[in-house]
Design a protein around this motif. Structure first.
Motif, PDB file in Angstrom:
ATOM      1  N   HIS A  73      23.985  52.502 -15.311  1.00 21.67           N
ATOM      2  CA  HIS A  73      24.086  53.731 -15.063  1.00 21.67           C
ATOM      3  C   HIS A  73      25.491  54.386 -15.381  1.00 21.67           C
ATOM      4  N   ASP A  74      26.595  53.866 -15.517  1.00 17.87           N
ATOM      5  CA  ASP A  74      27.861  54.501 -16.147  1.00 17.87           C
ATOM      6  C   ASP A  74      27.767  54.916 -17.647  1.00 17.87           C
ATOM      7  N   GLY A 204      20.280  55.165 -16.927  1.00 12.77           N
ATOM      8  CA  GLY A 204      20.102  56.399 -16.674  1.00 12.77           C
ATOM      9  C   GLY A 204      19.127  57.179 -17.766  1.00 12.77           C
ATOM     10  N   SER A 205      18.665  56.450 -18.613  1.00 13.27           N
ATOM     11  CA  SER A 205      17.811  56.701 -19.695  1.00 13.27           C
ATOM     12  C   SER A 205      16.312  57.297 -19.404  1.00 13.27           C
ATOM     13  N   THR A 206      15.744  58.171 -20.304  1.00  9.20           N
ATOM     14  CA  THR A 206      14.078  58.208 -20.053  1.00  9.20           C
ATOM     15  C   THR A 206      13.428  57.739 -21.084  1.00  9.20           C
ATOM     16  N   ALA A 207      12.188  57.122 -20.977  1.00 12.38           N
ATOM     17  CA  ALA A 207      11.431  56.881 -22.020  1.00 12.38           C
ATOM     18  C   ALA A 207       9.903  57.074 -21.462  1.00 12.38           C
ATOM     19  N   HIS A 208       9.151  57.624 -22.560  1.00  9.81           N
ATOM     20  CA  HIS A 208       7.763  57.919 -22.374  1.00  9.81           C
ATOM     21  C   HIS A 208       7.117  57.651 -23.427  1.00  9.81           C
ATOM     22  N   GLY A 209       5.923  56.736 -23.320  1.00  8.35           N
ATOM     23  CA  GLY A 209       5.156  56.563 -24.689  1.00  8.35           C
ATOM     24  C   GLY A 209       3.727  55.736 -24.418  1.00  8.35           C
ATOM     25  N   PHE A 285       3.769  53.211 -21.025  1.00  7.67           N
ATOM     26  CA  PHE A 285       4.870  52.995 -20.426  1.00  7.67           C
ATOM     27  C   PHE A 285       5.865  54.168 -20.055  1.00  7.67           C
ATOM     28  N   SER A 286       6.433  54.280 -19.006  1.00  8.93           N
ATOM     29  CA  SER A 286       7.505  55.351 -18.560  1.00  8.93           C
ATOM     30  C   SER A 286       8.428  54.831 -17.592  1.00  8.93           C
ATOM     31  N   TYR A 287       9.668  55.362 -17.967  1.00 10.47           N
ATOM     32  CA  TYR A 287      10.685  55.165 -17.124  1.00 10.47           C
ATOM     33  C   TYR A 287      11.511  56.419 -17.117  1.00 10.47           C
ATOM     34  N   GLU A 288      12.280  56.593 -15.882  1.00  9.14           N
ATOM     35  CA  GLU A 288      13.153  57.751 -15.829  1.00  9.14           C
ATOM     36  C   GLU A 288      14.305  57.081 -14.825  1.00  9.14           C
ATOM     37  N   GLY A 289      15.781  57.030 -15.356  1.00  6.07           N
ATOM     38  CA  GLY A 289      16.696  56.614 -14.583  1.00  6.07           C
ATOM     39  C   GLY A 289      17.194  57.882 -13.449  1.00  6.07           C
ATOM     40  N   GLY A 290      17.376  57.559 -12.414  1.00 11.05           N
ATOM     41  CA  GLY A 290      17.673  58.486 -11.440  1.00 11.05           C
ATOM     42  C   GLY A 290      19.182  59.132 -11.871  1.00 11.05           C
ATOM     43  N   LYS A 291      19.543  60.327 -11.468  1.00 14.55           N
ATOM     44  CA  LYS A 291      20.631  61.162 -11.817  1.00 14.55           C
ATOM     45  C   LYS A 291      21.793  60.517 -11.130  1.00 14.55           C
ATOM     46  N   GLY A 292      21.749  60.078  -9.888  1.00 15.77           N
ATOM     47  CA  GLY A 292      22.709  59.525  -9.223  1.00 15.77           C
ATOM     48  C   GLY A 292      22.598  58.107  -8.911  1.00 15.77           C
TER      49      GLY A 292
END
Length: 503
Positions: A73-74, A204-209, A285-292
């Motif tokens: 996350h850094d 903190g990345s995002t991925a959708h597919g 598959f979907s992933y979304e890192g939290g902003k904080g």
């Protein structure tokens, strides 16, 4: 007649985590031919990772990725790695890691002191931690490193998170954190590991597919004598029974089975079920890192096109007081690898196709149905709501023939029991069961051609049952653990195929 039925999801999913079955293999919003590296829209946006089918090691060794201590996350995401898992023992967590070359790493402290050259790569055959050869993991790592060899200076250190496609001893892939560098063996560097989670790699990345499952990669184990398998791989041709060409990307199973009949019944009343089912499964598959920090959203679903035609005929007597009769006729297994940016995500998919009959042995039927549609089952996570189930299906049933005589009832399903997980941990179980049902009252005898005799009523129905549950193992995304099963349903929709009444 024709009718469409839709099973809506139990809870709505945000647009960020909803995956639409049938989207391109490169993932939503990702450019074709994108590289494995994370791509950011700007310097402040979350890195967007492409989602595509992985090479699965066909062009060489199984792909792997590594996240170093302090990453995540850094902003320091996992990177594609030359490290290879030469062997892995899931029971003990010990692994042997190989590298193509050794490079000093002064910028990062090593878990061991001293220096040596990297051992050559290979596929060793070690005993398990108990000291005896393993029947399931013939390439398990050694329980002890070479005592005479000096401690190695390698490209792997305590704290590293390693993700690997299926490797020796790990047919369902590896997602693990290195807890200790034990030492060098004649095959590579031996380490101890502990389970890890995907957020340590994806940060903190995002991925959708959505990625289709190659039907040629599905292993099919017939469980009944009259099961035939055929498939059509996208980009290639493979013909089904009687020269019928299948749609590309489809897997077809043809089955025929005799069913129990009432004792002393006439030969003409013998019961049977015959037909086929075609599947074109996809993993979303979907992933979304939290902003904080943490995980903002995630989802894992199995979806696919469904097509079947099957017939129930005769006087079945397959009912018990407790459970209907279930006859599995084929087991299917696949471990497709989804490349999420540089990270190989291994999905474990199991399907058991079965016939299930619940009948009283009184009604004699001849019901045949064409069924087409699609389904989606799985789970979705939102930071504010936790995990919620996803259960959706659209089916179109068309009667081909329906006749019924004598008072009684019968219900028969041609379904698939599925399990879906990541790196060997089952996260979703689901049962998708299209069925035929008939009931007869009085002494009715009737058919879809309009003929009828005697008195009473009869009806034939098509339908679909969806059931299953989310499992705690979905915490592999790095989300909070729930301590109970979250059911997908049960969900049921039914439509009338034919009916009649004669006073």
């Amino acid at each position: 007649m024709r009718r469409t039925t839709r099973i809506a999801p139990l809870l709505a999913i945000t647009a960020a985590s909803l995956l639409v079955a049938g989207c391109s293999a490169t993932g939503s919003g990702a450019p074709d031919g994108a590289k494995d590296a994370a791509v950011a829209d700007d310097t402040t946006a979350s890195p967007r990772l492409t989602v595509r089918s992985a090479d699965d090691g066909k062009g060489g060794d199984a792909p792997s990725a590594v996240a170093r201590p302090g990453g995540g996350h850094d902003g320091r995401l996992a990177t594609k790695s030359a490290l290879k898992v030469a062997s892995f023992d899931r029971n003990s967590g010990r692994a042997v890691i190989t590298t193509p070359a050794v490079r000093p790493s002064p910028s990062r402290p090593s878990a061991s002191s001293g220096s040596s050259s990297s051992a050559p790569s290979g596929t060793p055959s070690y005993p398990t931690s108990s000291g005896s050869p393993s029947a399931t993991s013939p390439a398990s790592p050694s329980a002890t490193a070479s005592k005479s060899a000096p401690p190695p200076k390698t490209d792997v250190a305590a704290g590293d998170i390693i993700a690997s496609a299926p490797a020796p001893g790990a047919p369902q892939g590896v997602l693990a954190k290195v807890t200790k560098v034990v030492g060098r063996t004649d095959r590579g560097t031996e380490v101890t590991t502990a389970p890890a989670t995907l957020d340590a790699l994806l940060g903190g990345s995002t991925a959708h597919g959505a990625v289709p499952v190659d039907p040629a990669s599905v292993k099919v184990e017939p469980l009944a004598p009259k099961v035939k398998v055929s498939w059509a791989k996208t980009g290639g041709l493979h013909f089904g029974p009687k020269g019928a060409q299948l749609p590309l990307g489809r897997l077809r199973l043809d089955v025929g089975a005799a069913l129990p009949t009432p004792p002393g019944g006439p030969v003409s009343a013998e019961a049977s079920a015959t037909g086929y089912v075609q599947l074109a499964p996809e993993v979303d598959f979907s992933y979304e890192g939290g902003k904080g920090g943490g995980v903002g959203g995630a989802s894992l679903t199995l979806s696919g096109k469904w097509s079947s035609q099957w017939e129930l005929k005769g006087r079945a007597a397959a009912s018990t007081e407790a459970e209907p009769l279930r006859v599995p006729f084929a087991k299917l297994h696949a471990d497709p690898v989804i490349q999420v940016g540089p990270v190989p995500v291994v999905v474990n998919l199991d399907l058991t196709c079965y016939l299930q009959v619940d009948a009283d042995g009184k009604a004699s039927v001849d019901v045949k149905q064409d069924l087409k549609g699609d389904f989606t089952v799985g789970g979705a996570y939102q930071h504010a709501k936790g995990w919620t189930p996803v259960a959706e299906a659209t089916m179109h049933g068309t009667p081909v023939r329906a006749t019924a005589t004598a008072a009684g009832k019968v219900k028969a399903a041609l379904g698939a029991e599925a399990s879906l997980g990541l790196y060997g941990s089952v996260g979703v179980t689901a049962d998708v069961a299209p069925y035929l049902r008939a009931e007869v009252a009085g002494t009715a005898s009737a058919a879809t051609d309009g003929t009828a005799s005697a008195t009473g009523s009869w009806a034939a129905f098509g339908g679909i049952d969806v059931s299953g549950a989310l499992r705690a193992h979905l915490d592999i995304f790095g989300t909070p653990i729930f301590d109970r099963r979250i059911p997908l349903g049960p969900l049921n929709r039914e439509w009338k195929l034919a009916a009649g009444h004669r006073p």
